[in-house]
Scaffold this motif. Structure first.
Motif, short mmCIF file in Angstrom:
data_model
loop_
_atom_site.label_atom_id
_atom_site.label_comp_id
_atom_site.label_asym_id
_atom_site.label_seq_id
_atom_site.Cartn_x
_atom_site.Cartn_y
_atom_site.Cartn_z
N UNK A 108 10.21 11.08 5.03
CA UNK A 108 8.56 10.84 4.55
C UNK A 108 8.50 11.82 3.77
N UNK A 109 8.38 11.57 2.52
CA UNK A 109 8.03 12.86 1.36
C UNK A 109 6.53 13.22 1.63
N UNK A 110 6.19 14.42 0.56
CA UNK A 110 4.79 14.53 0.76
C UNK A 110 3.73 13.64 -0.06
N UNK A 111 4.39 12.59 -0.65
CA UNK A 111 3.73 11.53 -1.40
C UNK A 111 2.91 10.65 -0.60
N UNK A 112 1.58 10.69 -1.06
CA UNK A 112 0.55 9.69 -0.10
C UNK A 112 -0.38 9.12 -1.05
N UNK A 113 -0.91 7.91 -0.58
CA UNK A 113 -1.92 7.35 -1.40
C UNK A 113 -3.20 7.15 -0.74
N UNK A 114 -4.19 6.92 -1.31
CA UNK A 114 -5.50 6.82 -0.70
C UNK A 114 -6.22 5.57 -1.55
N UNK A 115 -5.77 4.31 -1.21
CA UNK A 115 -6.29 3.15 -1.64
C UNK A 115 -7.90 2.95 -0.99
N UNK A 116 -8.59 2.33 -2.01
CA UNK A 116 -9.67 1.69 -1.23
C UNK A 116 -9.95 0.34 -1.95
N UNK A 117 -10.43 -0.50 -1.12
CA UNK A 117 -10.43 -1.87 -1.32
C UNK A 117 -11.98 -2.47 -1.11
N UNK A 118 -12.44 -2.91 -2.06
CA UNK A 118 -13.85 -3.50 -2.10
C UNK A 118 -13.60 -5.16 -1.84
N UNK A 119 -13.83 -5.61 -0.69
CA UNK A 119 -13.74 -7.02 -0.27
C UNK A 119 -14.98 -7.93 -0.06
N UNK A 120 -14.81 -9.15 -0.63
CA UNK A 120 -15.93 -10.01 -0.66
C UNK A 120 -15.42 -11.35 0.23
N UNK A 121 -16.43 -11.81 0.98
CA UNK A 121 -16.19 -12.94 1.87
C UNK A 121 -16.91 -13.97 1.25
#
Length: 139
Positions: A108-121
């Motif tokens: 596991x490298x030090x690389x990370x992501x922080x996605x945010x999803x805006x969802x609609x129903x």
């Protein structure tokens, strides 16, 4: 899975559907399934890539994904763990995700992501309306 949930939760089924959507993003990315990934988006969706490229509409997102996803997991893949879910309204939700990259050797490298999803129903179906896939820069 530890996830903080806030706002007025419409139902446990909605929570489960949103967690399943995030899991589907993970599977589509790991298996390089372009069509499976694109199916998770609304027709009028907005996607901002980890490097800040803005993509407007599912067709544009599809064209970009078709170019970059095949071969993307050759050396590593990412896991997706939702950590916060906010129900803005019963048909609008925002989910923050911790993205951890795993090399093919299991490191596991030090690389990370922080996605945010805006969802609609729409009816009974949750889809990504907008998202930003942010690369986390170490301190």
């Amino acid at each position: 899975m530890d996830i903080e949930i806030s706002g007025q939760v419409p139902s446990q089924g909605d929570v489960e559907a949103i967690l399943a959507l995030v899991a589907a993003v993970e599977v589509a990315q790991q298996t390089e399934d372009v069509d499976g990934f694109i199916a998770l988006f609304r027709e009028d969706a907005l996607w901002v890539t980890g490097h800040g490229k803005r993509l407007y509409g599912r067709d544009t997102i599809h064209e970009f994904t078709r170019r970059v996803l095949p071969g993307a997991t050759k050396d590593s893949y990412a896991t997706y763990t939702p950590d916060h879910l906010l129900f803005v309204r019963p048909d609008v939700a925002v989910v923050n995700v911790n993205q951890t990259y795993i090399h093919g050797d299991g490191e596991t490298p030090d690389d990370h992501g922080s996605p945010v999803y805006f969802l609609a129903k729409d009816g009974t179906h949750w889809q990504i309306a907008a998202a930003q896939n942010t690369v986390v820069v170490p301190d």
